[in-house]
Design a protein around this motif. Structure first.
Motif, PDB file in Angstrom:
ATOM      1  N   HIS A 199       0.830  -1.201   0.000  1.00 47.81           N
ATOM      2  CA  HIS A 199       0.000   0.000   0.000  1.00 47.81           C
ATOM      3  C   HIS A 199       0.873   1.262   0.000  1.00 47.81           C
ATOM      4  CE1 HIS A 199       0.911  -0.908   4.226  1.00 47.81           C
ATOM      5  NE2 HIS A 199       0.906   0.404   4.399  1.00 47.81           N
ATOM      6  N   ILE A 200       0.243   2.385  -0.288  1.00 45.37           N
ATOM      7  CA  ILE A 200       0.932   3.674  -0.227  1.00 45.37           C
ATOM      8  C   ILE A 200       1.125   4.053   1.234  1.00 45.37           C
ATOM      9  CG2 ILE A 200       0.718   6.141  -0.772  1.00 45.37           C
ATOM     10  CD1 ILE A 200      -0.869   5.287  -3.267  1.00 45.37           C
ATOM     11  N   ASP A 201       2.298   4.535   1.541  1.00 46.63           N
ATOM     12  CA  ASP A 201       2.622   4.932   2.921  1.00 46.63           C
ATOM     13  C   ASP A 201       1.939   6.261   3.230  1.00 46.63           C
ATOM     14  OD1 ASP A 201       3.670   5.260   5.400  1.00 46.63           O
ATOM     15  OD2 ASP A 201       5.719   5.673   4.733  1.00 46.63           O
ATOM     16  N   GLN A 202       0.753   6.179   3.856  1.00 43.96           N
ATOM     17  CA  GLN A 202      -0.008   7.370   4.204  1.00 43.96           C
ATOM     18  C   GLN A 202      -0.798   7.112   5.482  1.00 43.96           C
ATOM     19  OE1 GLN A 202      -2.335   7.779   0.619  1.00 43.96           O
ATOM     20  NE2 GLN A 202      -4.006   6.507   1.391  1.00 43.96           N
ATOM     21  N   PRO A 203      -1.236   8.155   6.174  1.00 44.84           N
ATOM     22  CA  PRO A 203      -1.929   7.958   7.441  1.00 44.84           C
ATOM     23  C   PRO A 203      -3.224   7.145   7.301  1.00 44.84           C
ATOM     24  CG  PRO A 203      -1.251  10.250   7.187  1.00 44.84           C
ATOM     25  CD  PRO A 203      -1.010   9.575   5.864  1.00 44.84           C
ATOM     26  N   ASN A 204      -3.575   6.455   8.386  1.00 42.02           N
ATOM     27  CA  ASN A 204      -4.848   5.767   8.569  1.00 42.02           C
ATOM     28  C   ASN A 204      -4.997   4.489   7.730  1.00 42.02           C
ATOM     29  OD1 ASN A 204      -7.258   5.543  10.005  1.00 42.02           O
ATOM     30  ND2 ASN A 204      -8.452   6.474   8.338  1.00 42.02           N
ATOM     31  N   MET A 205      -3.934   3.988   7.129  1.00 36.00           N
ATOM     32  CA  MET A 205      -4.065   2.734   6.375  1.00 36.00           C
ATOM     33  C   MET A 205      -4.350   1.567   7.331  1.00 36.00           C
ATOM     34  SD  MET A 205      -3.901   3.658   3.302  1.00 36.00           S
ATOM     35  CE  MET A 205      -3.863   2.060   2.506  1.00 36.00           C
ATOM     36  N   ILE A 206      -3.563   1.504   8.407  1.00 36.03           N
ATOM     37  CA  ILE A 206      -3.782   0.438   9.383  1.00 36.03           C
ATOM     38  C   ILE A 206      -5.168   0.593  10.019  1.00 36.03           C
ATOM     39  CG2 ILE A 206      -3.019  -0.516  11.592  1.00 36.03           C
ATOM     40  CD1 ILE A 206      -0.161   0.236  10.818  1.00 36.03           C
ATOM     41  N   GLY A 207      -5.550   1.850  10.325  1.00 34.32           N
ATOM     42  CA  GLY A 207      -6.834   2.090  10.959  1.00 34.32           C
ATOM     43  C   GLY A 207      -8.001   1.652  10.091  1.00 34.32           C
ATOM     44  N   GLN A 208      -7.960   1.958   8.789  1.00 37.72           N
ATOM     45  CA  GLN A 208      -9.070   1.594   7.900  1.00 37.72           C
ATOM     46  C   GLN A 208      -9.213   0.076   7.791  1.00 37.72           C
ATOM     47  OE1 GLN A 208      -9.742   4.166   4.233  1.00 37.72           O
ATOM     48  NE2 GLN A 208      -7.632   4.756   4.762  1.00 37.72           N
ATOM     49  N   ILE A 209      -8.065  -0.614   7.638  1.00 35.44           N
ATOM     50  CA  ILE A 209      -8.114  -2.078   7.530  1.00 35.44           C
ATOM     51  C   ILE A 209      -8.638  -2.678   8.825  1.00 35.44           C
ATOM     52  CG2 ILE A 209      -6.677  -4.155   7.341  1.00 35.44           C
ATOM     53  CD1 ILE A 209      -4.888  -2.601   5.396  1.00 35.44           C
ATOM     54  N   SER A 210      -8.128  -2.177   9.965  1.00 37.58           N
ATOM     55  CA  SER A 210      -8.561  -2.704  11.261  1.00 37.58           C
ATOM     56  C   SER A 210     -10.047  -2.481  11.484  1.00 37.58           C
ATOM     57  CB  SER A 210      -7.758  -2.047  12.384  1.00 37.58           C
ATOM     58  OG  SER A 210      -6.377  -2.304  12.232  1.00 37.58           O
ATOM     59  N   THR A 211     -10.555  -1.309  11.068  1.00 34.89           N
ATOM     60  CA  THR A 211     -11.972  -0.995  11.258  1.00 34.89           C
ATOM     61  C   THR A 211     -12.859  -1.946  10.461  1.00 34.89           C
ATOM     62  OG1 THR A 211     -11.494   1.334  11.669  1.00 34.89           O
ATOM     63  CG2 THR A 211     -13.736   0.785  10.972  1.00 34.89           C
ATOM     64  N   ILE A 212     -12.507  -2.178   9.201  1.00 34.93           N
ATOM     65  CA  ILE A 212     -13.310  -3.073   8.353  1.00 34.93           C
ATOM     66  C   ILE A 212     -13.314  -4.491   8.926  1.00 34.93           C
ATOM     67  CG2 ILE A 212     -13.429  -4.168   6.072  1.00 34.93           C
ATOM     68  CD1 ILE A 212     -12.411  -1.506   4.898  1.00 34.93           C
ATOM     69  N   LEU A 213     -12.147  -4.951   9.340  1.00 29.62           N
ATOM     70  CA  LEU A 213     -12.072  -6.306   9.902  1.00 29.62           C
ATOM     71  C   LEU A 213     -12.814  -6.386  11.232  1.00 29.62           C
ATOM     72  CD1 LEU A 213      -8.330  -7.196   9.136  1.00 29.62           C
ATOM     73  CD2 LEU A 213     -10.360  -8.069   7.966  1.00 29.62           C
ATOM     74  N   GLY A 214     -12.706  -5.360  12.064  1.00 32.17           N
ATOM     75  CA  GLY A 214     -13.385  -5.353  13.350  1.00 32.17           C
ATOM     76  C   GLY A 214     -14.893  -5.357  13.197  1.00 32.17           C
ATOM     77  N   GLN A 215     -15.388  -4.557  12.266  1.00 34.70           N
ATOM     78  CA  GLN A 215     -16.829  -4.530  12.038  1.00 34.70           C
ATOM     79  C   GLN A 215     -17.358  -5.866  11.521  1.00 34.70           C
ATOM     80  OE1 GLN A 215     -17.174  -1.191   9.368  1.00 34.70           O
ATOM     81  NE2 GLN A 215     -17.335   0.324  11.058  1.00 34.70           N
ATOM     82  N   ALA A 216     -16.499  -6.620  10.868  1.00 37.01           N
ATOM     83  CA  ALA A 216     -16.891  -7.951  10.373  1.00 37.01           C
ATOM     84  C   ALA A 216     -16.629  -9.038  11.415  1.00 37.01           C
ATOM     85  CB  ALA A 216     -16.128  -8.273   9.091  1.00 37.01           C
ATOM     86  N   HIS A 217     -16.219  -8.631  12.639  1.00 40.39           N
ATOM     87  CA  HIS A 217     -15.932  -9.557  13.740  1.00 40.39           C
ATOM     88  C   HIS A 217     -14.808 -10.538  13.390  1.00 40.39           C
ATOM     89  CE1 HIS A 217     -19.483  -7.980  15.723  1.00 40.39           C
ATOM     90  NE2 HIS A 217     -20.199  -8.250  14.635  1.00 40.39           N
ATOM     91  N   ILE A 218     -13.819 -10.032  12.660  1.00 41.33           N
ATOM     92  CA  ILE A 218     -12.647 -10.842  12.304  1.00 41.33           C
ATOM     93  C   ILE A 218     -11.485 -10.373  13.169  1.00 41.33           C
ATOM     94  CG2 ILE A 218     -11.000 -11.436  10.493  1.00 41.33           C
ATOM     95  CD1 ILE A 218     -13.350 -11.014   8.497  1.00 41.33           C
TER      96      ILE A 218
END
Length: 530
Positions: free
Chosen positions: A460-479
């Protein structure tokens, strides 16, 4: 999974199979048709010498993955047919070694001092000491055909009886003969010089019928012959003729070309200088427990997809080599799985490079583990340690091994490179403390993660909130995320993320992840070896 036990084996082995969760059926005295009728429902089978596993039986075993022989000899199993089907054949080559050794010694003593014949005479009310005068073993020469596990132990025991030991074995180096105190000779010399000749060879194309009328004629007058190996190694009819003529003074035979030995095919009837026993070489309580447990352990390993050092249709490994490479098998298979997921297009070449201490040992089976891992995810057929090299060949995949003493960052490491018509990908793996499997590099990217479960790789491109966006999507899916590693890529301003997750990721969630702005690629790898 279900396992058929087709002969009487020690309950200890059966219990071990059941303890590992297998359903075990004991059905003995099945003929070929009986086996054909039932074998289709079983994943494994355990046999002894009374069961003949023919090509027809193997063809009927649609689910069959492993055949275990509770003993050494596997001539009752069609190895070629099993190998063609990718079925692992395992035996128990060491558990009955002492039993066979001791039985051989007992047979030697029996024909030397006429013990069975004297017993029978006395039980019949006779007292005939002169008739049963024997000879001494001291200063006699015993010729040992096959100086392996059993033959070497026979030598040791006969040396204690002050016998001179000579041996014929084209597969044993002179250094081993010297270590054993056995004089190495060719077969003709052994036949001509020996007062006793004992056979301890497996039944192979080379050894079948190796002692026939021609060889017996070369033996010295008054020789005594012992066979506690495989029946078809020796022509018993030619031996019986030589005993009748007086050329051979006595014989002790435990195994026969056709078993059971019935009265109508027994050439030794009426010969009172012969001792025969009904294949008792491995018949001790300890040996029966040992072979049953050993073969059960081999069957369990095979059904778990693990390498089996006692498999007879794979390259044999010395125990010390197996112990050295054994911790790496799981890592190697998982590297193959990750490598094939990374690759795009049909595989053209798999290259495995060993460095450090690993480069000094035999690594062929480790390379096979890589093939097994790389091929299983893309094929409908089951790929195992037996058929993986052939499957690779038939798919025209070049397999290369490279060894280097350059240790790099680690004492031992393995680099697996998979080449396709669209390029190639490499990954480096190692064991921390010789136990903990780690992937430490993918292509040029330094990482540090455990290859297990589900792994998400996201450049991915090195920019803010990449880890946060991935974590949020996975968390909302209970993964659940169980681990995460981040590494810089060679292209300025880009990173790669390795995320370990507890569960599979549904396609709709993968689409959301790939839709994140700045994601360059997204691969989900299921690192499962079973």
């Amino acid at each position: 999974m279900k396992i058929l036990v087709s002969d009487d084996v020690s309950e200890k082995g059966v219990e071990l199979l059941r303890q590992h969760g297998y359903e075990v059926d004991v059905k003995t005295n099945l003929d070929e048709q009986g086996l054909i009728d039932c074998i289709g429902e079983y994943d494994g089978m355990v046999t002894r010498s009374m069961t003949h596993v023919t090509a027809k039986v193997i063809a009927a075993g649609k689910k069959l993955k492993v055949i275990g022989r509770a003993g050494v000899g596997v001539d009752s199993i069609d190895i070629k047919a099993a190998t063609a089907r990718g079925i692992i054949v395992v035996n128990a080559p060491t558990a009955n070694t002492i039993a066979a050794t001791e039985h051989t010694c007992a047979m030697i003593m029996a024909i030397t001092r006429h013990i069975p014949q004297a017993h029978n005479s006395l039980m019949a009310g006779e007292w005939d000491r002169e008739r049963f005068t024997g000879i001494q073993l001291q200063n006699k020469t015993i010729g040992i055909i096959g100086v392996g596990r059993i033959g070497s132990r026979i030598a040791k025991r006969m040396q204690a009886m002050e016998m001179h030991t000579i041996g014929y074995d084209p597969y044993i180096p002179d250094e081993r003969f010297e270590q054993l105190g056995v004089e190495p000779v060719d077969l003709d010399t052994l036949l001509k010089r020996s007062d006793y000749i004992t056979m301890h060879t497996p039944l192979t194309k080379e050894t079948r019928g190796m002692i026939g009328a021609e060889e017996i004629a070369k033996m010295k007058d008054g020789v005594r012959v012992i066979n506690v190996s495989r029946g078809a190694v020796l022509d018993i009819n030619a031996l019986a003729d030589a005993i009748k003529s007086g050329h051979v003074a006595g014989a002790a035979i435990d195994v026969f070309p056709t078993e059971p030995l019935t009265e109508d095919i027994n050439p030794f009837k009426g010969l009172d200088n012969v001792v025969i026993t009904p294949h008792l070489g491995a018949s001790t309580v300890e040996a029966q427990i040992g072979v049953s447990v050993d073969v059960a352990e081999g069957v369990i390993a095979a059904l778990n997809g693990e390498p089996v050092p006692t498999a007879v249709n794979m390259a044999p490994l010395p125990k010390n080599v197996y112990l050295t490479i054994q911790p790496y098998f799981d890592l190697m298979e998982r590297m193959g799985i990750i490598g094939v997921y990374l690759s795009e297009g049909p595989m053209k070449e798999i290259r495995v490079e060993y460095s450090g201490e690993l480069a000094k040992t035999e690594t062929g089976l480790l390379t096979t583990a890589v093939l097994k891992g790389a091929l299983n995810p893309i094929l409908q057929e089951s790929v195992n340690f037996v058929n993986a090299p052939d499957v690779a060949r038939t798919r025209h995949i070049s397999v290369k091994e490279i060894k280097t003493q350059d240790k790099g960052y680690f004492t031992d490491s393995v680099t697996v490179t998979i080449k396709t018509n669209k390029g190639e990908h490499s990954l480096v793996g190692t064991l921390f403390n010789h136990q903990e499997a780690k992937i430490v590099q993918i292509d040029e990217y330094r990482l540090d993660f455990t290859p297990e479960g589900y792994l998400l790789l996201a450049p991915h491109i090195d920019q803010p909130n990449m880890i946060g966006q991935i974590s949020t999507i996975l968390g909302q899916a209970h993964i659940n995320i169980t681990g995460m590693q981040l590494a810089k890529m060679t292209k300025e301003g880009t990173n790669i993320m390795a995320i370990a997750v507890q569960d599979d990721i549904p396609n709709d969630i993968m689409l959301k992840l790939r839709g994140i702005e700045g994601i360059l690629d997204m691969k989900l790898i299921h690192v499962d070896t079973h």
